[in-house]
Design an enzyme around this catalytic site. Structure first.
Site, mmCIF file in Angstrom:
data_model
loop_
_atom_site.group_PDB
_atom_site.id
_atom_site.type_symbol
_atom_site.label_atom_id
_atom_site.label_comp_id
_atom_site.label_asym_id
_atom_site.label_seq_id
_atom_site.Cartn_x
_atom_site.Cartn_y
_atom_site.Cartn_z
ATOM 1 C CG HIS A 14 -18.886 5.846 58.897
ATOM 2 N ND1 HIS A 14 -18.235 5.533 58.287
ATOM 3 C CD2 HIS A 14 -19.315 7.166 58.762
ATOM 4 C CE1 HIS A 14 -17.707 6.463 57.647
ATOM 5 N NE2 HIS A 14 -18.484 7.551 57.967
ATOM 6 C CG ASN B 92 -19.712 2.370 56.262
ATOM 7 O OD1 ASN B 92 -20.470 3.706 56.708
ATOM 8 N ND2 ASN B 92 -18.755 1.811 56.711
ATOM 9 C CD GLU C 195 -16.190 2.674 59.457
ATOM 10 O OE1 GLU C 195 -17.397 2.652 59.146
ATOM 11 O OE2 GLU C 195 -14.996 3.009 59.021
ATOM 12 C CG ASP D 246 -15.099 11.787 62.827
ATOM 13 O OD1 ASP D 246 -14.599 12.792 62.732
ATOM 14 O OD2 ASP D 246 -15.905 10.906 62.227
HETATM 15 C C1 GLP Z 1 -16.449 10.847 57.210
HETATM 16 C C2 GLP Z 1 -16.521 11.243 58.637
HETATM 17 C C3 GLP Z 1 -18.005 11.518 59.171
HETATM 18 C C4 GLP Z 1 -18.713 11.951 57.962
HETATM 19 C C5 GLP Z 1 -18.891 10.930 56.612
HETATM 20 C C6 GLP Z 1 -19.541 11.427 55.441
HETATM 21 O O1 GLP Z 1 -15.682 9.611 56.832
HETATM 22 N N1 GLP Z 1 -15.952 10.598 59.604
HETATM 23 O O2 GLP Z 1 -18.139 12.106 60.239
HETATM 24 O O3 GLP Z 1 -20.184 12.325 58.242
HETATM 25 O O4 GLP Z 1 -17.777 10.446 56.737
HETATM 26 O O5 GLP Z 1 -18.733 12.125 54.734
HETATM 27 P P1 GLP Z 1 -19.202 13.278 53.615
HETATM 28 O O6 GLP Z 1 -19.747 14.281 54.252
HETATM 29 O O7 GLP Z 1 -17.701 13.683 53.188
HETATM 30 O O8 GLP Z 1 -20.014 12.475 52.677
#
Ligand code: GLP
Length: 275
Positions: free
Chosen positions: A158, A156, A163, A85
């Site tokens: 995702h 949440n 989402e 992403d």
């Molecule tokens: C982000 C990314 C995801 C990631 C998630 C968790 O927004 N788009 O690909 O896996 O949220 O992030 P973190 O590892 O910082 O908790």
């Protein structure tokens, strides 16, 4: 090479669930799986196609891969990467873009050929954004699909920036292509710290690889660390697949045998005893 300490490894709803002794052990466990795929490709002179994630969770995994490249001569010359992403809109050269993140944590530190590292471009014109994502899907398909998809989980539920979309059926959601999406309030609030604590500075949209490609990966490794993830991890692993919690789709019977969840004890703390 340090071997990770595993507290528990079980089968749960058709998938593999590993609880590592610490967050560092969880990162090492994921890194060893990736190294296995990278080494095998190098040995056989064939391509390995990796779907990569950003965020805090994979940082220690990338640090371990960089260490292995430096100290154990693991080579990424046969690796092709596709990131999950990217914020939208954002310049690839913005210090907060996922392209910059990948450059900093992995791409610039290993021998991955620059033309083999793909990240969705957050600077495409709005009218072309969905089409650019569809091209990304076609590139991945043309490269034979993903040998491995590394995932983190949002608070949440995702995956990537897919989402929750409770109005869709599970089948419809699972077939979604890569596309431009509107970010959830929870996601933007969590990202605000990276943007100097300023919620208004967090992009309102993102480009994300869709569930169709993610769920088709030949191996899916989901890593969740820390107590802030405990609640959503418990939902994703104990509720039936629901589009309210996108990560719960990893339980789908046609997907689960290819899935490994790797948790640290804090992220696993709200799971019922699964032994
Ligand atoms: C982000 C990314 C995801 C990631 C998630 C968790 O927004 N788009 O690909 O896996 O949220 O992030 P973190 O590892 O910082 O908790």
């Amino acid at each position: 090479m340090l071997e990770p300490s595993i507290r528990q490894e079980t089968r749960h709803r058709g998938l593999t669930l590993i609880v590592a002794a610490t967050a560092h052990d969880a990162a090492l466990t994921a890194a060893r799986i990736i190294q296995g795929i990278v080494n095998e490709a190098d040995r056989r002179h064939v391509k390995a196609t990796l779907g990569l994630a950003t965020g805090k969770t994979p940082q220690a995994i990338y640090a371990e891969l960089v260490r292995a490249h430096r100290d154990e001569r693991i080579s990424f010359r046969h690796v092709v990467t596709y990131n999950l992403d990217e914020y939208y809109p954002i310049s690839p050269r913005d210090p907060l873009s996922y392209r910059t993140y990948m450059h900093r944590h992995l791409f610039a530190q290993v021998d991955l050929p620059p033309e083999s590292a793909h990240v969705l471009d957050g600077s495409v014109p709005p009218a072309f954004a969905d089409e650019a994502c569809q091209f990304f899907d076609r590139w991945i398909d043309a490269d034979g699909g993903l040998d491995l998809q590394l995932l983190g989980i949002g608070r949440n539920g995702h995956i990537g920036f897919n989402e929750p979309e409770p109005h869709r059926s599970v089948a419809e959601f699972a077939a979604l292509p890569s596309r431009k999406v509107t970010l959830d309030v929870v996601t933007r609030a969590d990202a605000a710290a990276d943007f100097g604590g300023n919620l208004d500075a967090v992009p309102k949209y993102a480009l994300t690889v869709g569930p169709r490609v993610i769920l088709a990966a030949r191996r899916i490794v989901m890593v969740a660390l820390g107590s802030s993830k405990a609640r959503i991890v418990a939902r994703a692993l104990t509720e039936d697949p629901t589009t309210e919690v996108p990560a719960s789709l990893l339980q789908l019977p046609e997907v689960a045998p290819r899935v490994t969840w790797i948790l640290d004890p804090d992220a696993a703390s709200l799971l019922p005893d699964l032994t």
